[in-house]
Write a protein that holds these residues in place. Sequence first.
Motif, PDB file in Angstrom:
ATOM      1  N   TYR A   1      30.987  31.953  20.008  1.00 34.92           N
ATOM      2  CA  TYR A   1      30.224  33.169  20.314  1.00 34.92           C
ATOM      3  C   TYR A   1      28.970  33.305  19.457  1.00 34.92           C
ATOM      4  O   TYR A   1      28.097  34.114  19.785  1.00 34.92           O
ATOM      5  CB  TYR A   1      31.136  34.392  20.237  1.00 34.92           C
ATOM      6  CG  TYR A   1      32.017  34.437  21.462  1.00 34.92           C
ATOM      7  CD1 TYR A   1      31.511  34.876  22.677  1.00 34.92           C
ATOM      8  CD2 TYR A   1      33.319  33.938  21.433  1.00 34.92           C
ATOM      9  CE1 TYR A   1      32.297  34.859  23.836  1.00 34.92           C
ATOM     10  CE2 TYR A   1      34.108  33.917  22.568  1.00 34.92           C
ATOM     11  CZ  TYR A   1      33.576  34.375  23.775  1.00 34.92           C
ATOM     12  OH  TYR A   1      34.345  34.331  24.925  1.00 34.92           O
ATOM     13  N   GLN A   2      28.841  32.481  18.425  1.00 35.94           N
ATOM     14  CA  GLN A   2      27.553  32.368  17.755  1.00 35.94           C
ATOM     15  C   GLN A   2      26.558  31.701  18.697  1.00 35.94           C
ATOM     16  O   GLN A   2      25.391  32.096  18.779  1.00 35.94           O
ATOM     17  CB  GLN A   2      27.676  31.556  16.466  1.00 35.94           C
ATOM     18  CG  GLN A   2      26.363  31.403  15.703  1.00 35.94           C
ATOM     19  CD  GLN A   2      25.781  32.723  15.264  1.00 35.94           C
ATOM     20  OE1 GLN A   2      26.342  33.394  14.399  1.00 35.94           O
ATOM     21  NE2 GLN A   2      24.645  33.111  15.851  1.00 35.94           N
ATOM     22  N   GLY A   3      27.058  30.711  19.449  1.00 40.61           N
ATOM     23  CA  GLY A   3      26.215  30.063  20.447  1.00 40.61           C
ATOM     24  C   GLY A   3      25.824  31.011  21.565  1.00 40.61           C
ATOM     25  O   GLY A   3      24.670  31.020  22.023  1.00 40.61           O
TER      26      GLY A   3
ATOM     27  N   GLN B   1      17.586  34.972  22.432  1.00 38.81           N
ATOM     28  CA  GLN B   1      16.306  34.374  22.824  1.00 38.81           C
ATOM     29  C   GLN B   1      15.458  35.348  23.636  1.00 38.81           C
ATOM     30  O   GLN B   1      14.220  35.273  23.616  1.00 38.81           O
ATOM     31  CB  GLN B   1      16.562  33.107  23.641  1.00 38.81           C
ATOM     32  CG  GLN B   1      17.064  31.939  22.816  1.00 38.81           C
ATOM     33  CD  GLN B   1      17.279  30.683  23.674  1.00 38.81           C
ATOM     34  OE1 GLN B   1      17.023  30.695  24.883  1.00 38.81           O
ATOM     35  NE2 GLN B   1      17.748  29.616  23.050  1.00 38.81           N
ATOM     36  N   ASP B   2      16.124  36.242  24.354  1.00 34.32           N
ATOM     37  CA  ASP B   2      15.410  37.172  25.234  1.00 34.32           C
ATOM     38  C   ASP B   2      15.317  38.579  24.651  1.00 34.32           C
ATOM     39  O   ASP B   2      14.937  39.522  25.363  1.00 34.32           O
ATOM     40  CB  ASP B   2      16.105  37.231  26.593  1.00 34.32           C
ATOM     41  CG  ASP B   2      16.126  35.880  27.292  1.00 34.32           C
ATOM     42  OD1 ASP B   2      15.116  35.157  27.186  1.00 34.32           O
ATOM     43  OD2 ASP B   2      17.159  35.548  27.905  1.00 34.32           O
ATOM     44  N   ARG B   3      15.658  38.747  23.374  1.00 36.94           N
ATOM     45  CA  ARG B   3      15.616  40.089  22.770  1.00 36.94           C
ATOM     46  C   ARG B   3      14.669  40.105  21.567  1.00 36.94           C
ATOM     47  O   ARG B   3      14.607  39.129  20.813  1.00 36.94           O
ATOM     48  CB  ARG B   3      17.013  40.541  22.374  1.00 36.94           C
ATOM     49  CG  ARG B   3      17.942  40.644  23.588  1.00 36.94           C
ATOM     50  CD  ARG B   3      19.154  41.464  23.331  1.00 36.94           C
ATOM     51  NE  ARG B   3      20.039  41.493  24.492  1.00 36.94           N
ATOM     52  CZ  ARG B   3      21.217  42.101  24.524  1.00 36.94           C
ATOM     53  NH1 ARG B   3      21.642  42.745  23.439  1.00 36.94           N
ATOM     54  NH2 ARG B   3      21.951  42.073  25.614  1.00 36.94           N
TER      55      ARG B   3
ATOM     56  N   LYS C   1      19.025  42.262  19.096  1.00 38.24           N
ATOM     57  CA  LYS C   1      19.753  41.006  18.941  1.00 38.24           C
ATOM     58  C   LYS C   1      21.200  41.296  18.541  1.00 38.24           C
ATOM     59  O   LYS C   1      21.497  42.346  17.962  1.00 38.24           O
ATOM     60  CB  LYS C   1      19.078  40.118  17.885  1.00 38.24           C
ATOM     61  CG  LYS C   1      17.674  39.657  18.286  1.00 38.24           C
ATOM     62  CD  LYS C   1      17.060  38.775  17.221  1.00 38.24           C
ATOM     63  CE  LYS C   1      15.610  38.417  17.538  1.00 38.24           C
ATOM     64  NZ  LYS C   1      15.483  37.590  18.761  1.00 38.24           N
ATOM     65  N   VAL C   2      22.100  40.337  18.852  1.00 37.05           N
ATOM     66  CA  VAL C   2      23.525  40.581  18.669  1.00 37.05           C
ATOM     67  C   VAL C   2      24.154  39.582  17.707  1.00 37.05           C
ATOM     68  O   VAL C   2      23.647  38.480  17.498  1.00 37.05           O
ATOM     69  CB  VAL C   2      24.278  40.528  20.020  1.00 37.05           C
ATOM     70  CG1 VAL C   2      23.802  41.620  20.955  1.00 37.05           C
ATOM     71  CG2 VAL C   2      24.130  39.150  20.675  1.00 37.05           C
ATOM     72  N   THR C   3      25.280  39.990  17.134  1.00 33.73           N
ATOM     73  CA  THR C   3      26.123  39.118  16.311  1.00 33.73           C
ATOM     74  C   THR C   3      27.105  38.387  17.232  1.00 33.73           C
ATOM     75  O   THR C   3      27.216  38.722  18.414  1.00 33.73           O
ATOM     76  CB  THR C   3      26.907  39.956  15.303  1.00 33.73           C
ATOM     77  OG1 THR C   3      27.797  40.827  16.033  1.00 33.73           O
ATOM     78  CG2 THR C   3      25.983  40.788  14.423  1.00 33.73           C
ATOM     79  N   PRO C   4      27.855  37.415  16.719  1.00 31.24           N
ATOM     80  CA  PRO C   4      28.869  36.771  17.555  1.00 31.24           C
ATOM     81  C   PRO C   4      29.872  37.764  18.149  1.00 31.24           C
ATOM     82  O   PRO C   4      30.276  37.628  19.308  1.00 31.24           O
ATOM     83  CB  PRO C   4      29.554  35.801  16.587  1.00 31.24           C
ATOM     84  CG  PRO C   4      28.497  35.465  15.591  1.00 31.24           C
ATOM     85  CD  PRO C   4      27.705  36.725  15.416  1.00 31.24           C
ATOM     86  N   TYR C   5      30.257  38.783  17.360  1.00 29.83           N
ATOM     87  CA  TYR C   5      31.210  39.773  17.869  1.00 29.83           C
ATOM     88  C   TYR C   5      30.603  40.572  19.018  1.00 29.83           C
ATOM     89  O   TYR C   5      31.249  40.764  20.068  1.00 29.83           O
ATOM     90  CB  TYR C   5      31.640  40.722  16.748  1.00 29.83           C
ATOM     91  CG  TYR C   5      32.603  41.800  17.204  1.00 29.83           C
ATOM     92  CD1 TYR C   5      33.835  41.466  17.762  1.00 29.83           C
ATOM     93  CD2 TYR C   5      32.271  43.148  17.108  1.00 29.83           C
ATOM     94  CE1 TYR C   5      34.716  42.443  18.196  1.00 29.83           C
ATOM     95  CE2 TYR C   5      33.147  44.135  17.531  1.00 29.83           C
ATOM     96  CZ  TYR C   5      34.366  43.778  18.077  1.00 29.83           C
ATOM     97  OH  TYR C   5      35.240  44.742  18.503  1.00 29.83           O
TER      98      TYR C   5
END
Length: 615
Positions: free
Chosen positions: A226-228, A235-237, A543-547
């Motif tokens: 989920y890091q991936g 990329q879009d944020r 942008k988001v974290t893996p969680y």
Amino acid sequence: MQFIFIIASAFLVGFILNYAQTGDIVFSKQIVFQSNLNTYLLTVLILFFIYLGLYGLCNRFFYASAIFYVFFAIYAVADRLKVNYRSEPILPSDLSLLKNVKGLLSMVTPKIVIFMVILLIILIAAAILLEHFLGKHTLRFNYIVRLIFIALAAISIGSFYTASDNNSFTYKVLAKAGYTNYASNINQSANSNGPMLTFLGNMYVDVMDKPKGYSKQKMEKLVKKYQGVADDINQDRSNNNLSKQTLIFVLSESFSNPNRVPGVKLNQDPIPNIEKIKENTTSGLMMSSGYGGGTANMEYMTLTGLAMNQFSDSLQSPYTQLVNKQENPINISNSFKTSAAIHPFHGNFYNRNSVYKNFGIQSFRNLDTAKTEPLKYADTLPEMEYVSDESAYKDTLWQINQAKGGQFINLVTMQNHMPYTNNYTNNPFKASGSGVTDSSRTQIENFAKSINTTDNSTKEFLAELDKVNKPITVVWYGDHLPGIYDGVDIYKYNVEEHQTDYFVYSNKYARDHGEGTTKLDDATKVTDPNGFIPLALEQMDQKVTPYYALLTKVQQDAPAMAKSIDEGTNNLYVNQDSKSVDKLTKKQQKIIDDYRMVQYDLTAGKGYSRNVINK
């Protein structure tokens, strides 16, 4: 004669408890004397031991009798009320509410309070008189016998701590007696087994079943996976510092449009402003895991992104049974340097005082913090007893101005809380339809008037936010339907009676400066409380974290979920057309499996991912 009376009392109270649970004398007689005689007899046996235990404590027969009848009279009435409003029995997790008896009584009609007070006075007065005139003719016991009585009571209750352990003696005895735990429907369990056995059977909390394959290595793979996913999303944020923005979660107590309830029709729309707001911003319906109550559970899911339906059935309230046992529990406030909570009611309901502190929320203003962190506005509407939504919104606007930069604010309102017995003058709302009964008509009409007031104050609140020169995004949602639709079959209309209104709104400054979106359309028609964090982050172009990448996949690619009331499953999955889903696709099942694994690790497991998955 005393022991005959004790035995007869145990039989009588056992039947009264079953009747309080079902509310149907014929159904109760069928359960007690036909289909579930063994569980009734087991209830009677436990009641007998409890009576003896009280006798052992008091060593006065009439005093013990008064305590026995007073306690179970209160218990029976409380259980009947909870079943009426929430379709579930009294559970061990409800005991935390006793910290604020005054607050509890405010939710009960005066007639019931007066009835109970009169009944208690009669019972207590009778016990005192009988003990005075007849007490010397009753049995008194030595300390050994008294200790035996007390021990029998303690053992009969304490043995239920192992009721959920398949290998325990208690479990085997219960199974032999015909006790059946309907994991997905706690009310059905109480109807079948009786409310007392159901209460005792839920004393031990099994947070969550261990998923197959759970290990440190598995969690490391999931974090990497989920890091991936997060890298792809990011990329879009554009925005990479959530703490610079202001995020507000508004839980609007019991808010839901009565016009969506099958068989209920109002003569006019009670929420025209919110309907218009929903048309022009990210919005839809939220699947609630409660009916008539469960506010704190919806709040928990919203703040953490974790789903109630994936927990064990014995975990009825994460706020009272889980959060305070955790170290640094994951929640959205962790992503902000400044955070605050506002609840214009008593702060100890559902342990919010300690829960918010454990979440890391820095300030919590409520009715009990008048000396330290007072509510700035606490007006009530002329016809209501709870603090108005207008006042709650003003408090939120005040809080926004307390931080120069961004912050997280969690607002839980109270205006539309039960009971709906307000004496409105010239109430324009009239209810009709096959789902409206004589007993519910006035409540529905009063509720419509109440949420109409919320409708107006919410429009004004958003207008004030548009005047603030910093980016603000609001996640606004109703937590559950009010428990007033007794003419509607909740099993037949399971989905409809668990859907509330929600919207995600970014103020003018956020929209103008690329830190807020006007309207998202993808997978927004139907969502769940655990989907609000990813929706808010997408709305904020954050942008988001893996969680949060995992939560994004769950929100976008899996059906909305809720705790089911149907027998045989804990999971109610609902698609974007508000239709229940019986079988997930392979892709959806894989996402849910990952989600369940992470939830287990963060709550009941070893916490392998806790320090890395949300960074």
